[in-house]
Design a protein around this motif. Structure first.
Motif, mmCIF file in Angstrom:
data_model
loop_
_atom_site.group_PDB
_atom_site.id
_atom_site.type_symbol
_atom_site.label_atom_id
_atom_site.label_comp_id
_atom_site.label_asym_id
_atom_site.label_seq_id
_atom_site.Cartn_x
_atom_site.Cartn_y
_atom_site.Cartn_z
ATOM 1 N N ARG A 1 -7.466 -12.092 -10.415
ATOM 2 C CA ARG A 1 -6.254 -11.674 -9.697
ATOM 3 C C ARG A 1 -6.588 -10.473 -8.807
ATOM 4 O O ARG A 1 -6.566 -9.321 -9.261
ATOM 5 N N PRO A 2 -6.935 -10.725 -7.553
ATOM 6 C CA PRO A 2 -7.265 -9.613 -6.662
ATOM 7 C C PRO A 2 -6.058 -8.709 -6.427
ATOM 8 O O PRO A 2 -4.904 -9.146 -6.486
ATOM 9 N N GLU A 3 -6.343 -7.456 -6.170
ATOM 10 C CA GLU A 3 -5.295 -6.508 -5.810
ATOM 11 C C GLU A 3 -5.036 -6.637 -4.309
ATOM 12 O O GLU A 3 -5.958 -6.514 -3.505
ATOM 13 N N VAL A 4 -3.787 -6.888 -3.942
ATOM 14 C CA VAL A 4 -3.418 -7.155 -2.549
ATOM 15 C C VAL A 4 -2.444 -6.087 -2.075
ATOM 16 O O VAL A 4 -1.385 -5.891 -2.680
ATOM 17 N N THR A 5 -2.803 -5.402 -1.001
ATOM 18 C CA THR A 5 -1.926 -4.399 -0.395
ATOM 19 C C THR A 5 -1.598 -4.837 1.019
ATOM 20 O O THR A 5 -2.498 -5.142 1.806
ATOM 21 N N ALA A 6 -0.301 -4.899 1.319
ATOM 22 C CA ALA A 6 0.167 -5.404 2.613
ATOM 23 C C ALA A 6 0.519 -4.260 3.555
ATOM 24 O O ALA A 6 1.023 -3.210 3.123
ATOM 25 N N PHE A 7 0.293 -4.488 4.842
ATOM 26 C CA PHE A 7 0.626 -3.538 5.905
ATOM 27 C C PHE A 7 1.402 -4.293 6.973
ATOM 28 O O PHE A 7 0.836 -5.138 7.676
ATOM 29 N N PHE A 8 2.699 -3.987 7.104
ATOM 30 C CA PHE A 8 3.558 -4.716 8.040
ATOM 31 C C PHE A 8 3.620 -3.995 9.376
ATOM 32 O O PHE A 8 3.839 -2.785 9.444
ATOM 33 N N ASP A 9 3.409 -4.766 10.448
ATOM 34 C CA ASP A 9 3.477 -4.226 11.804
ATOM 35 C C ASP A 9 4.796 -4.650 12.437
ATOM 36 O O ASP A 9 5.005 -5.830 12.743
ATOM 37 N N ASP A 10 5.705 -3.685 12.640
ATOM 38 C CA ASP A 10 7.043 -3.993 13.166
ATOM 39 C C ASP A 10 6.992 -4.588 14.567
ATOM 40 O O ASP A 10 7.819 -5.434 14.906
ATOM 41 N N ALA A 11 6.042 -4.146 15.385
ATOM 42 C CA ALA A 11 6.014 -4.575 16.784
ATOM 43 C C ALA A 11 5.717 -6.057 16.929
ATOM 44 O O ALA A 11 6.183 -6.705 17.870
ATOM 45 N N THR A 12 4.943 -6.637 16.003
ATOM 46 C CA THR A 12 4.537 -8.040 16.120
ATOM 47 C C THR A 12 4.913 -8.879 14.905
ATOM 48 O O THR A 12 4.565 -10.057 14.846
ATOM 49 N N ASN A 13 5.607 -8.268 13.942
ATOM 50 C CA ASN A 13 5.983 -8.972 12.704
ATOM 51 C C ASN A 13 4.780 -9.582 11.994
ATOM 52 O O ASN A 13 4.847 -10.654 11.400
ATOM 53 N N THR A 14 3.661 -8.864 12.081
ATOM 54 C CA THR A 14 2.409 -9.301 11.455
ATOM 55 C C THR A 14 2.189 -8.553 10.153
ATOM 56 O O THR A 14 2.463 -7.351 10.069
ATOM 57 N N ILE A 15 1.672 -9.257 9.155
ATOM 58 C CA ILE A 15 1.275 -8.610 7.913
ATOM 59 C C ILE A 15 -0.239 -8.677 7.795
ATOM 60 O O ILE A 15 -0.831 -9.764 7.824
ATOM 61 N N SER A 16 -0.874 -7.522 7.708
ATOM 62 C CA SER A 16 -2.302 -7.407 7.438
ATOM 63 C C SER A 16 -2.487 -7.082 5.966
ATOM 64 O O SER A 16 -1.589 -6.535 5.324
ATOM 65 N N TYR A 17 -3.662 -7.390 5.446
ATOM 66 C CA TYR A 17 -3.894 -7.187 4.019
ATOM 67 C C TYR A 17 -5.228 -6.517 3.752
ATOM 68 O O TYR A 17 -6.227 -6.783 4.438
ATOM 69 N N VAL A 18 -5.222 -5.658 2.726
ATOM 70 C CA VAL A 18 -6.460 -5.236 2.079
ATOM 71 C C VAL A 18 -6.502 -5.939 0.728
ATOM 72 O O VAL A 18 -5.553 -5.845 -0.057
ATOM 73 N N VAL A 19 -7.568 -6.674 0.491
ATOM 74 C CA VAL A 19 -7.738 -7.443 -0.739
ATOM 75 C C VAL A 19 -8.938 -6.876 -1.465
ATOM 76 O O VAL A 19 -10.058 -6.938 -0.946
ATOM 77 N N ASN A 20 -8.714 -6.281 -2.645
ATOM 78 C CA ASN A 20 -9.853 -5.695 -3.329
ATOM 79 C C ASN A 20 -10.089 -6.294 -4.703
ATOM 80 O O ASN A 20 -9.172 -6.764 -5.377
#
Length: 294
Positions: free
Chosen positions: A11-30
């Motif tokens: 079960r990887p640890e997933v941290t999301a980063f939401f970009d309001d300008a483009t409605n994009t979610i980026s992730y750091v998966v560790n």
């Protein structure tokens, strides 16, 4: 049933980063068993009208990785995005890591190399990226095994990346009440997208799914995580027993009513180069606006 070598016990640890300008979610998966991590679908900020690039969104990801003493091993692009610019080279310069995308990037580069009249100096062999994934390719993030699944339809180069019990689906699927992404870009195809969605829905029901975009349909809060089981039951475009014919008819009609994404022209030029901004003959950063070509 799928035939991919999955390990749902991780079960990887997933941290999301939401970009309001483009409605994009980026992730750091560790990797919970080491300090290794990956970044998935990063964003570079652009003020298109002012012709200015900044890196606030990417800097938040970089700060998170450094503050948590993580080591960046991979910077993954699920596809060549048409609605935001990748920050992959900027993050790589700061933290290292290898930039990877599906090997069908070459199809995208060939298509849009012609549209943007890039000339022979623009390489159309995917060499701008450090790794080109094929269907079923396996790579590692620390001790975790990741599997690349080829899911074309939205674009020819889309891939879903399965890491332990988490799958990062790019634009192959949206949240259940969002349905699916368009399939009318050059090289896209509604029937192919339906088939790709079925590959995702064949994964275990409790597989966590992480979206690349969310638009908060019907005024709900932004969300980005669901499961295969929830998508199978409730996806408004491809779940609930929707047939292939139903999906193709709906998706084709829906796409015909949509305008082009606001950032499609800068996004494609940058993202087909692995996030590098093109330069003019004098070496200055420069984007093109082809007319009547898309």
């Amino acid at each position: 049933m799928n035939s991919y070598p999955l390990d749902m016990s991780v079960r990887p640890e997933v941290t999301a980063f939401f970009d309001d300008a483009t409605n994009t979610i980026s992730y750091v998966v560790n990797d919970p068993g080491s300090n290794a991590c990956a970044v998935i679908d990063s964003v570079m900020d652009i003020d298109y009208a002012a012709g200015r690039l900044t890196y606030d969104h990417a800097d938040k990801i970089i700060s998170f990785i450094t503050d948590n003493s993580l080591t960046l091993e991979w910077i993954i692009e699920t596809h060549v995005h048409a609605d935001h610019l990748s920050a992959a080279p900027y993050i790589q310069q700061k933290l290292g890591g290898r930039i990877g995308i599906g090997d069908q990037i070459m199809v995208v580069q060939d298509t849009f190399g012609k549209i943007f009249n890039e000339g022979t100096e623009f390489q159309r062999d995917g060499s701008q990226f450090d790794a080109l994934f094929k269907e079923g390719d396996i790579y590692t993030i620390g001790n975790m095994q990741a599997v690349a699944i080829f899911t074309p339809g939205h674009t020819p180069a889309c891939m879903v990346h399965v890491i332990g019990d988490a799958a990062f689906v790019g634009d192959t699927l949206f949240m259940p009440d969002g349905g699916s992404a368009r399939a009318d870009f050059p090289g896209g195809d509604a029937a192919t997208l339906y088939d790709s969605i079925q590959k995702v829905l064949a994964l275990p029901d409790d597989m966590r799914l992480f979206m690349c975009h969310d638009y908060g349909p019907n005024g709900r809060d932004i969300k980005w995580e669901t499961t295969v089981g929830e998508e199978k039951l409730h996806n408004i475009h491809a779940g609930e027993g929707k047939t292939r014919e139903d999906f193709i008819k709906f998706r084709t009609a829906r796409d015909a009513s949509l305008g082009m994404p606001r950032l499609i022209l800068p996004s494609l030029q940058v993202n087909m180069r692995a996030g590098e901004v093109p330069r003019d003959s004098e070496g200055s950063l420069m984007l093109k606006v082809p007319l009547n070509r898309i």
